[in-house]
Design a protein around this motif. Sequence first.
Motif, mmCIF file in Angstrom:
data_model
loop_
_atom_site.group_PDB
_atom_site.id
_atom_site.type_symbol
_atom_site.label_atom_id
_atom_site.label_comp_id
_atom_site.label_asym_id
_atom_site.label_seq_id
_atom_site.Cartn_x
_atom_site.Cartn_y
_atom_site.Cartn_z
ATOM 1 N N CYS A 1 0.832 -1.199 0.000
ATOM 2 C CA CYS A 1 0.000 0.000 0.000
ATOM 3 C C CYS A 1 0.870 1.254 0.000
ATOM 4 N N ARG B 1 0.706 4.021 -2.896
ATOM 5 C CA ARG B 1 0.163 5.351 -2.584
ATOM 6 C C ARG B 1 1.259 6.416 -2.552
ATOM 7 N N CYS C 1 -2.790 4.154 4.562
ATOM 8 C CA CYS C 1 -2.271 2.780 4.527
ATOM 9 C C CYS C 1 -2.153 2.192 5.925
#
Length: 93
Positions: free
Chosen positions: A53, A57, A86
């Motif tokens: 994640c 991101r 996240c």
Amino acid sequence: MNGTHFLDSFRARGLAVAVALLAASALGWINRAALLPSEQATAGAGNPELAACLTERVGAVETMRAEAILNDAQYKAFKTRATDYCRAQFPGE
């Protein structure tokens, strides 16, 4: 003066030490990314979903900054939001 040259004095030696410390500090600051592990590298060490994640991101935010879409303040805010998102989705152990 007593006939000694300034370069032979203790003040000159102290100044040389100060300049050397300043130079070493500047080198450390310039190369801090190579010397210190990144938050992204250490954050998801035990949690692969969190690491994935963060990579996705924060990578998107880094891309927006590289393309000059974000200024420094926006970059900082977006990166913080991405990291918080996240961490909320994949909490640590």
